[in-house]
Write a protein that holds these residues in place. Structure first.
Motif, PDB file in Angstrom:
ATOM      1  N   SER A 143       0.855  -1.191   0.000  1.00  7.52           N
ATOM      2  CA  SER A 143       0.000   0.000   0.000  1.00  7.52           C
ATOM      3  C   SER A 143       0.890   1.241   0.000  1.00  7.52           C
ATOM      4  O   SER A 143       2.105   1.153   0.216  1.00  7.52           O
ATOM      5  CB  SER A 143      -0.867   0.008   1.249  1.00  7.52           C
ATOM      6  N   SER A 144       0.273   2.414  -0.215  1.00  8.10           N
ATOM      7  CA  SER A 144       1.089   3.631  -0.232  1.00  8.10           C
ATOM      8  C   SER A 144       1.704   3.883   1.146  1.00  8.10           C
ATOM      9  O   SER A 144       2.843   4.333   1.246  1.00  8.10           O
ATOM     10  CB  SER A 144       0.258   4.832  -0.692  1.00  8.10           C
ATOM     11  N   THR A 145       0.992   3.533   2.218  1.00  8.89           N
ATOM     12  CA  THR A 145       1.564   3.689   3.566  1.00  8.89           C
ATOM     13  C   THR A 145       2.791   2.798   3.730  1.00  8.89           C
ATOM     14  O   THR A 145       3.815   3.215   4.281  1.00  8.89           O
ATOM     15  CB  THR A 145       0.518   3.292   4.638  1.00  8.89           C
ATOM     16  N   THR A 146       2.681   1.566   3.236  1.00  4.74           N
ATOM     17  CA  THR A 146       3.809   0.637   3.331  1.00  4.74           C
ATOM     18  C   THR A 146       4.985   1.132   2.494  1.00  4.74           C
ATOM     19  O   THR A 146       6.142   1.075   2.931  1.00  4.74           O
ATOM     20  CB  THR A 146       3.356  -0.771   2.894  1.00  4.74           C
ATOM     21  N   ASP A 164      -7.355   2.281   5.032  1.00  5.55           N
ATOM     22  CA  ASP A 164      -6.999   3.234   3.972  1.00  5.55           C
ATOM     23  C   ASP A 164      -6.007   4.299   4.446  1.00  5.55           C
ATOM     24  O   ASP A 164      -5.274   4.850   3.641  1.00  5.55           O
ATOM     25  CB  ASP A 164      -8.263   3.904   3.402  1.00  5.55           C
ATOM     26  N   GLY A 197      -3.769   3.533   6.684  1.00  2.53           N
ATOM     27  CA  GLY A 197      -2.557   2.795   7.080  1.00  2.53           C
ATOM     28  C   GLY A 197      -2.478   2.386   8.545  1.00  2.53           C
ATOM     29  O   GLY A 197      -1.404   2.045   9.027  1.00  2.53           O
ATOM     30  N   GLU A 198      -3.633   2.388   9.233  1.00  6.94           N
ATOM     31  CA  GLU A 198      -3.601   1.985  10.656  1.00  6.94           C
ATOM     32  C   GLU A 198      -3.745   0.462  10.777  1.00  6.94           C
ATOM     33  O   GLU A 198      -4.723  -0.040  11.339  1.00  6.94           O
ATOM     34  CB  GLU A 198      -4.722   2.702  11.419  1.00  6.94           C
ATOM     35  N   TYR A 199      -2.748  -0.250  10.267  1.00  9.06           N
ATOM     36  CA  TYR A 199      -2.876  -1.704  10.153  1.00  9.06           C
ATOM     37  C   TYR A 199      -2.863  -2.419  11.496  1.00  9.06           C
ATOM     38  O   TYR A 199      -3.510  -3.440  11.661  1.00  9.06           O
ATOM     39  CB  TYR A 199      -1.765  -2.266   9.247  1.00  9.06           C
ATOM     40  N   GLN A 252       0.102  -6.142   5.062  1.00  6.81           N
ATOM     41  CA  GLN A 252       0.820  -4.867   5.023  1.00  6.81           C
ATOM     42  C   GLN A 252       1.775  -4.756   6.209  1.00  6.81           C
ATOM     43  O   GLN A 252       2.876  -4.225   6.088  1.00  6.81           O
ATOM     44  CB  GLN A 252      -0.164  -3.682   4.993  1.00  6.81           C
ATOM     45  N   GLN A 277       6.091  -4.408   6.108  1.00  9.60           N
ATOM     46  CA  GLN A 277       6.854  -3.347   6.775  1.00  9.60           C
ATOM     47  C   GLN A 277       7.839  -3.885   7.812  1.00  9.60           C
ATOM     48  O   GLN A 277       8.673  -3.137   8.318  1.00  9.60           O
ATOM     49  CB  GLN A 277       5.890  -2.373   7.475  1.00  9.60           C
TER      50      GLN A 277
END
Ligand SMILES: [Zn+2]
Length: 643
Positions: A19-22, A453, A455-457, A487, A491
């Motif tokens: 994802s973009s956060t990752t 969405d 990024g609070e995985y 995700q 990371q």
């Protein structure tokens, strides 16, 4: 250690993208750590002699035991978006394999097993330190040496510690006959056999299952799958063997000279293993650090589940190493990873590894004494920059987070002292309530997708865990939880964390794989089990509620070893007393140790041996059968990510 059926490696469907956060998280790692330093790559390739002709090592049946080919994707130097760049770097270092010259008369085979095999040239033969995990990988490793140098007989084997990856391949380098006739000596630290055998017995089935998560053996090896195991690539699938030591080292400062090679030992008990020792070679100014100083922060707590290791023994052992050998050491090598050369580099390495364990221990307890609880302490502690910027202190096996939790647990145990944590509802009951209070699964998932969405995985994983436990049949919930795990995995700097998350994702999507041929013990290890240990394990298998109200007294007599036991079931507990026989038992069983070993290995059953009179029973046979009927059998798979 566990062997898995490699055919299961095929069913996988990990294909998610970062994802973009990752992407941002992984890109920022590149600016946080000294990627320009190339010393580790220089040291990991220094002294290369040669490697396997083929990439794979096979067993006698032609099955693949070790294969580096699936790791070819690691040949690119820049990390893909789905792998933390720090982990990618370590995975590439662990992919360097072959026979390497460490110093005059010292060689290492690296990258052909999870661990390293060190080969010391004596005056007439070889001394092997730690013959890897399996017979096949050990044999292939020694063959590489023999392909490049005049073949010499093995004069001695040294086990540095009691973990399987340091003794399991012994029969690949020496025969039991040569040990029995005194041609080969085997040295080990005190209590080696007891710990080699016991560590995986009592909680063995649970540990094996959990190890599948930690090592990710069922994951595909790919940029989206398993990339490394921190200490090495992965665990080999070969034959585990064990030959008991012929010589025991008990005290620091003990010396031996074998085939012209002088050795000075330093005990490292209760550090990385309960029974462990380091070896200094004064003639070569070389130090074998066993597994106490490697190129990672090691595990104080192990995710597969184990007793917490002692950080105090650990830092003190490293400190003593510096005092005893620091000024005399020109090269330090360990039984995982690559060596470090040069006095200044070695001293820095030893001191910073020492201070790493000391820092974690002391700072955890400092915060504990301020009243912080386990999760809070683990969240607060960060390494100082002097320790954190050293590649060998990064968490590729242990992590700061889970080691701190281990230290908390070692001193204070499971309870936070907050009564809200004293008697919470168990996961399924709590999950149903949470889901109900939060407005039902749909509403939770809608919010969780918004959290995903942004990024609070970690939070998505935490909350979706409740939704899955409240209703495990809800496929979209399982998928959202799996996506969050994925995700998080991408990371992770720590490959064992990565494997945990990816295994969780895999099982949420596919259910768990059917494991065939799971094998936690080898014949050699079973033979080394004491009868006490066997009876302890029988007690663990006793189904307490089923045994309610039953009373059975048995005498056990081993005709070949002359051992006798009085075994009693009372109050739903199975106890035993060695060297005792009941005067009026329900029955007396006469058997041999060999039959008991065969039963333990699953080659036969008690019932079978009773039927065919290999186990003789005097008295009430039905009482014996009744006791056996009260034993549970443990399944190698149980649910983890779903109830
Ligand atoms: Zn090891």
């Amino acid at each position: 250690m566990t062997n898995y059926n490699p055919s299961h490696l095929q069913h996988t469907s990990l294909h998610a993208i970062a994802s973009s956060t990752t992407l941002i998280a992984n890109a920022s790692v590149l600016t946080q750590l000294p990627f320009e330093q190339q010393d580790d790559f220089d040291q990991a390739t220094r002294g290369f002699v040669g490697t396997l002709a083929a990439n794979a090592i096979v067993n006698a049946q032609g099955q693949v035991v070790w294969n580096l080919e699936p790791y070819d994707f690691l040949s690119t130097s820049s990390a893909p978006p789905t792998v933390n760049p720090s982990l990618w770097r370590q995975a590439r270092l662990n992919y360097i394999h072959g026979l390497f010259k460490v110093a005059d008369r010292i060689y290492q085979v690296r990258g052909l097993d999870l661990s390293n095999m060190t080969i010391i040239e004596g005056d007439t033969g070889l001394i092997i330190i730690d013959p890897l995990t399996s017979l096949e990988t050990a044999h292939a490793s020694l063959q590489i040496y023999h392909a490049h140098f005049a073949p010499r007989p093995v004069r001695a084997v040294i086990y540095t510690h009691s973990h399987t990856d340091h003794y399991g391949g012994v029969k690949g380098v020496v025969s039991e006959d040569d040990v029995e006739t005194g041609k080969v000596q085997i040295l080990a630290p005190e209590d080696f056999m007891a710990h080699a055998v016991s560590e995986n017995v009592f909680a063995g089935n649970a540990m094996s299952r959990r190890a599948m998560y930690m090592y990710g053996a069922l994951l595909p090896k790919s940029e989206q799958g398993q990339v490394d195991a921190g200490l090495g690539k992965t665990i080999p699938l070969g034959t585990i063997t064990l030959i008991p030591p012929t010589d025991t080292i008990r005290q620091s400062g003990e010396r031996r000279t074998i085939d012209g090679v002088e050795m000075e030992f330093l005990m490292a008990m209760n550090t990385e293993a309960p029974s462990e020792m380091l070896i200094f070679f004064p003639q070569f100014q070389a130090l074998c650090a066993a597994e106490d100083m490697t190129h990672t922060l090691h595990n104080l707590y192990t995710l597969r589940g184990a007793e917490v290791r002692d950080p105090v023994s650990w830092w003190k052992t490293i400190n003593e190493t510096i005092e005893r050998f620091g000024s005399r050491t020109e090269v330090v090598f360990a039984q995982h990873h690559w060596p470090t050369w040069g006095q200044a580099q070695i001293l820095a390495f030893l001191k910073k590894q020492r201070d790493l364990y000391k820092y974690l221990h002391d700072q955890t307890l400092r915060l504990v004494n301020h009243g912080y609880t386990m999760l809070e302490v683990a969240e607060k502690i960060q390494l100082p920059v002097e320790l954190a910027q050293c590649w060998y202190n990064r968490g590729y096996y242990g992590s700061v987070n889970h080691n701190v939790k281990g230290i908390y647990q070692k001193y204070l145990g499971f309870y936070s002292s907050n009564p809200a944590d004293l008697h919470p509802l168990p996961p399924t009951e709590a999950a149903r309530k949470y889901v109900e209070y939060m407005g039902g699964p749909e509403q939770i998932m809608q919010k969780a997708r918004q959290s995903f969405d942004v990024g609070e995985y970690r939070w998505v994983a935490q909350v979706m865990h409740h939704v899955v436990f409240a209703d495990p049949t809800l496929q979209p919930a399982r998928e959202l939880l799996a996506a969050a795990f994925e995700q998080l995995a991408y990371q992770c700097e720590n490959p064992t964390w990565r494997n945990e998350y990816l295994m969780g994702a895999l099982e949420l999507r596919q259910g768990h794989a059917i494991i065939s041929g799971t094998k936690t013990d080898s014949p050699d290890v079973i033979k080394a089990m004491t009868i006490d240990m066997f009876l302890d394990y029988l007690g663990i298998r006793l189904n307490g509620p089923k045994a309610n109200g039953k009373s059975i007294a048995l005498n056990l007599s081993f005709s070949d070893t002359n051992q006798r036991y009085a075994v009693q079931l009372e109050n739903s507990a199975l106890t035993y007393t060695p060297d005792k026989q009941f005067v009026q038992p329900d029955a007396t069983l006469t058997l041999t140790r060999a039959i008991m070993d065969a039963i333990n290995l699953g080659a036969t059953t008690f019932e079978n041996e009773i039927t065919f009179n290999a186990i003789q029973i005097q008295g009430d046979k039905n009482k014996v059968l009744e006791l056996l009927s009260l034993m549970d059998t443990f399944e190698p798979t149980f649910n983890i990510v779903a109830p």
